[in-house]
Motif scaffolding. Structure first.
Motif, PDB file in Angstrom:
ATOM      1  N   MET A   1       0.842  -1.191   0.000  1.00 54.07           N
ATOM      2  CA  MET A   1       0.000   0.000   0.000  1.00 54.07           C
ATOM      3  C   MET A   1       0.879   1.244   0.000  1.00 54.07           C
ATOM      4  O   MET A   1       1.661   1.443   0.942  1.00 54.07           O
ATOM      5  N   ASN A   2       0.765   2.039  -1.037  1.00 57.73           N
ATOM      6  CA  ASN A   2       1.521   3.273  -1.166  1.00 57.73           C
ATOM      7  C   ASN A   2       0.573   4.465  -1.207  1.00 57.73           C
ATOM      8  O   ASN A   2      -0.621   4.313  -1.460  1.00 57.73           O
ATOM      9  N   SER A   3       1.132   5.639  -0.989  1.00 63.27           N
ATOM     10  CA  SER A   3       0.352   6.883  -1.042  1.00 63.27           C
ATOM     11  C   SER A   3      -0.925   6.766  -0.215  1.00 63.27           C
ATOM     12  O   SER A   3      -2.020   7.103  -0.678  1.00 63.27           O
ATOM     13  N   LEU A   4      -0.785   6.277   0.990  1.00 64.30           N
ATOM     14  CA  LEU A   4      -1.946   6.044   1.843  1.00 64.30           C
ATOM     15  C   LEU A   4      -2.668   7.334   2.187  1.00 64.30           C
ATOM     16  O   LEU A   4      -2.040   8.399   2.347  1.00 64.30           O
ATOM     17  N   LYS A   5      -3.986   7.202   2.283  1.00 63.73           N
ATOM     18  CA  LYS A   5      -4.852   8.330   2.581  1.00 63.73           C
ATOM     19  C   LYS A   5      -5.626   8.037   3.862  1.00 63.73           C
ATOM     20  O   LYS A   5      -5.839   6.878   4.203  1.00 63.73           O
ATOM     21  N   PRO A   6      -6.086   9.075   4.554  1.00 65.90           N
ATOM     22  CA  PRO A   6      -6.881   8.830   5.766  1.00 65.90           C
ATOM     23  C   PRO A   6      -8.090   7.931   5.499  1.00 65.90           C
ATOM     24  O   PRO A   6      -8.470   7.135   6.367  1.00 65.90           O
ATOM     25  N   GLU A   7      -8.662   8.019   4.318  1.00 65.60           N
ATOM     26  CA  GLU A   7      -9.826   7.185   3.999  1.00 65.60           C
ATOM     27  C   GLU A   7      -9.472   5.711   3.801  1.00 65.60           C
ATOM     28  O   GLU A   7     -10.361   4.874   3.649  1.00 65.60           O
ATOM     29  N   ASP A   8      -8.203   5.379   3.815  1.00 66.90           N
ATOM     30  CA  ASP A   8      -7.781   3.973   3.769  1.00 66.90           C
ATOM     31  C   ASP A   8      -7.813   3.331   5.154  1.00 66.90           C
ATOM     32  O   ASP A   8      -7.614   2.114   5.286  1.00 66.90           O
ATOM     33  N   THR A   9      -8.061   4.147   6.173  1.00 69.15           N
ATOM     34  CA  THR A   9      -8.128   3.630   7.532  1.00 69.15           C
ATOM     35  C   THR A   9      -9.245   2.612   7.663  1.00 69.15           C
ATOM     36  O   THR A   9     -10.400   2.891   7.331  1.00 69.15           O
ATOM     37  N   ALA A  10      -8.896   1.417   8.128  1.00 65.79           N
ATOM     38  CA  ALA A  10      -9.867   0.331   8.245  1.00 65.79           C
ATOM     39  C   ALA A  10      -9.174  -0.885   8.828  1.00 65.79           C
ATOM     40  O   ALA A  10      -7.942  -0.932   8.926  1.00 65.79           O
ATOM     41  N   ALA A  11      -9.984  -1.870   9.187  1.00 58.80           N
ATOM     42  CA  ALA A  11      -9.456  -3.190   9.490  1.00 58.80           C
ATOM     43  C   ALA A  11      -9.355  -3.949   8.172  1.00 58.80           C
ATOM     44  O   ALA A  11     -10.321  -3.977   7.402  1.00 58.80           O
ATOM     45  N   TYR A  12      -8.203  -4.522   7.902  1.00 61.08           N
ATOM     46  CA  TYR A  12      -7.964  -5.232   6.651  1.00 61.08           C
ATOM     47  C   TYR A  12      -7.971  -6.735   6.915  1.00 61.08           C
ATOM     48  O   TYR A  12      -7.298  -7.215   7.832  1.00 61.08           O
ATOM     49  N   TYR A  13      -8.725  -7.447   6.079  1.00 59.98           N
ATOM     50  CA  TYR A  13      -8.892  -8.877   6.262  1.00 59.98           C
ATOM     51  C   TYR A  13      -8.404  -9.638   5.030  1.00 59.98           C
ATOM     52  O   TYR A  13      -8.726  -9.270   3.895  1.00 59.98           O
ATOM     53  N   CYS A  14      -7.688 -10.698   5.275  1.00 62.30           N
ATOM     54  CA  CYS A  14      -7.274 -11.604   4.210  1.00 62.30           C
ATOM     55  C   CYS A  14      -8.381 -12.634   3.984  1.00 62.30           C
ATOM     56  O   CYS A  14      -9.040 -13.073   4.941  1.00 62.30           O
ATOM     57  N   ASN A  15      -8.560 -13.002   2.744  1.00 64.81           N
ATOM     58  CA  ASN A  15      -9.620 -13.932   2.376  1.00 64.81           C
ATOM     59  C   ASN A  15      -9.083 -14.942   1.377  1.00 64.81           C
ATOM     60  O   ASN A  15      -8.265 -14.600   0.526  1.00 64.81           O
ATOM     61  N   SER A  16      -9.547 -16.168   1.501  1.00 65.31           N
ATOM     62  CA  SER A  16      -9.204 -17.169   0.495  1.00 65.31           C
ATOM     63  C   SER A  16     -10.459 -17.914   0.081  1.00 65.31           C
ATOM     64  O   SER A  16     -11.388 -18.071   0.872  1.00 65.31           O
ATOM     65  N   MET A  17     -10.480 -18.332  -1.152  1.00 64.87           N
ATOM     66  CA  MET A  17     -11.594 -19.118  -1.657  1.00 64.87           C
ATOM     67  C   MET A  17     -11.043 -20.368  -2.315  1.00 64.87           C
ATOM     68  O   MET A  17     -10.181 -20.304  -3.184  1.00 64.87           O
ATOM     69  N   THR A  18     -11.550 -21.522  -1.862  1.00 69.36           N
ATOM     70  CA  THR A  18     -11.069 -22.788  -2.403  1.00 69.36           C
ATOM     71  C   THR A  18     -11.705 -23.063  -3.757  1.00 69.36           C
ATOM     72  O   THR A  18     -12.621 -22.367  -4.191  1.00 69.36           O
ATOM     73  N   MET A  19     -11.232 -24.107  -4.396  1.00 70.89           N
ATOM     74  CA  MET A  19     -11.774 -24.478  -5.697  1.00 70.89           C
ATOM     75  C   MET A  19     -13.246 -24.865  -5.581  1.00 70.89           C
ATOM     76  O   MET A  19     -14.004 -24.737  -6.550  1.00 70.89           O
ATOM     77  N   SER A  20     -13.669 -25.321  -4.408  1.00 68.62           N
ATOM     78  CA  SER A  20     -15.068 -25.726  -4.203  1.00 68.62           C
ATOM     79  C   SER A  20     -15.935 -24.575  -3.737  1.00 68.62           C
ATOM     80  O   SER A  20     -17.133 -24.756  -3.515  1.00 68.62           O
ATOM     81  N   GLY A  21     -15.335 -23.388  -3.598  1.00 69.31           N
ATOM     82  CA  GLY A  21     -16.118 -22.221  -3.239  1.00 69.31           C
ATOM     83  C   GLY A  21     -16.159 -21.881  -1.761  1.00 69.31           C
ATOM     84  O   GLY A  21     -16.815 -20.911  -1.363  1.00 69.31           O
ATOM     85  N   LEU A  22     -15.466 -22.631  -0.933  1.00 63.68           N
ATOM     86  CA  LEU A  22     -15.421 -22.312   0.488  1.00 63.68           C
ATOM     87  C   LEU A  22     -14.551 -21.083   0.709  1.00 63.68           C
ATOM     88  O   LEU A  22     -13.497 -20.943   0.086  1.00 63.68           O
ATOM     89  N   MET A  23     -14.992 -20.219   1.606  1.00 64.81           N
ATOM     90  CA  MET A  23     -14.241 -18.994   1.888  1.00 64.81           C
ATOM     91  C   MET A  23     -13.743 -19.007   3.325  1.00 64.81           C
ATOM     92  O   MET A  23     -14.435 -19.460   4.241  1.00 64.81           O
ATOM     93  N   TYR A  24     -12.545 -18.504   3.487  1.00 63.90           N
ATOM     94  CA  TYR A  24     -11.938 -18.404   4.812  1.00 63.90           C
ATOM     95  C   TYR A  24     -11.449 -16.972   5.017  1.00 63.90           C
ATOM     96  O   TYR A  24     -11.097 -16.276   4.061  1.00 63.90           O
ATOM     97  N   TRP A  25     -11.433 -16.568   6.307  1.00 61.42           N
ATOM     98  CA  TRP A  25     -11.029 -15.206   6.664  1.00 61.42           C
ATOM     99  C   TRP A  25      -9.956 -15.231   7.732  1.00 61.42           C
ATOM    100  O   TRP A  25      -9.960 -16.093   8.610  1.00 61.42           O
ATOM    101  N   GLY A  26      -9.078 -14.245   7.659  1.00 62.34           N
ATOM    102  CA  GLY A  26      -8.137 -14.031   8.739  1.00 62.34           C
ATOM    103  C   GLY A  26      -8.796 -13.214   9.831  1.00 62.34           C
ATOM    104  O   GLY A  26      -9.954 -12.812   9.732  1.00 62.34           O
ATOM    105  N   GLN A  27      -8.021 -12.943  10.883  1.00 66.90           N
ATOM    106  CA  GLN A  27      -8.572 -12.232  12.038  1.00 66.90           C
ATOM    107  C   GLN A  27      -8.570 -10.727  11.846  1.00 66.90           C
ATOM    108  O   GLN A  27      -9.215 -10.002  12.596  1.00 66.90           O
ATOM    109  N   GLY A  28      -7.859 -10.253  10.827  1.00 63.66           N
ATOM    110  CA  GLY A  28      -7.832  -8.823  10.538  1.00 63.66           C
ATOM    111  C   GLY A  28      -6.633  -8.127  11.126  1.00 63.66           C
ATOM    112  O   GLY A  28      -6.091  -8.547  12.158  1.00 63.66           O
TER     113      GLY A  28
END
Length: 116
Positions: free
Chosen positions: A82-109
């Motif tokens: 992330m470059n040139s960050l702006k105040p509006e970029d402030t947030a909790a960021y979550y990682c997500n993965s989707m398996t080949m079968s469509g299952l989704m997983y999330w990180g804790q943020g």
């Protein structure tokens, strides 16, 4: 069960940079897609960037040209540069993965705070 562990968040001044990391418990190459989402207080979670199995990427319009998603298959890790960050970029960021079968997983943020 897939586990995703994010790191790299923090406090940065506007115009600064951060790199977020998401380490998966399994081979990320087996996933159909991996992505980064963010959620600011009082707002819905939104897609920031995604990388699919082929390596193609897509970004939210608000971050195009500033953020880059990449992966290291050997380290089972996906990054968000992330470059040139702006105040509006402030947030909790979550990682997500989707398996080949469509299952989704999330990180804790991980919290990103950009001061003006």
């Amino acid at each position: 069960q897939v586990q995703l562990v994010e790191s790299g968040g923090g406090l940065v001044q506007a115009g600064g940079s951060l790199r977020l990391s998401c380490e998966a418990s399994g081979s990320i190459f087996s996933f159909n897609a991996m992505g980064w989402y963010r959620q600011a207080p009082g707002k819905q979670r939104e897609l920031v960037a995604r990388i699919v199995r082929s390596g193609s990427t897509n970004y939210a319009d608000s971050v195009k040209g500033r953020f880059t998603i990449s992966r290291d298959n050997a380290k089972n890790t996906v990054y968000l540069h992330m470059n040139s960050l702006k105040p509006e970029d402030t947030a909790a960021y979550y990682c997500n993965s989707m398996t080949m079968s469509g299952l989704m997983y999330w990180g804790q943020g991980t919290q990103v705070t950009v001061s003006s």
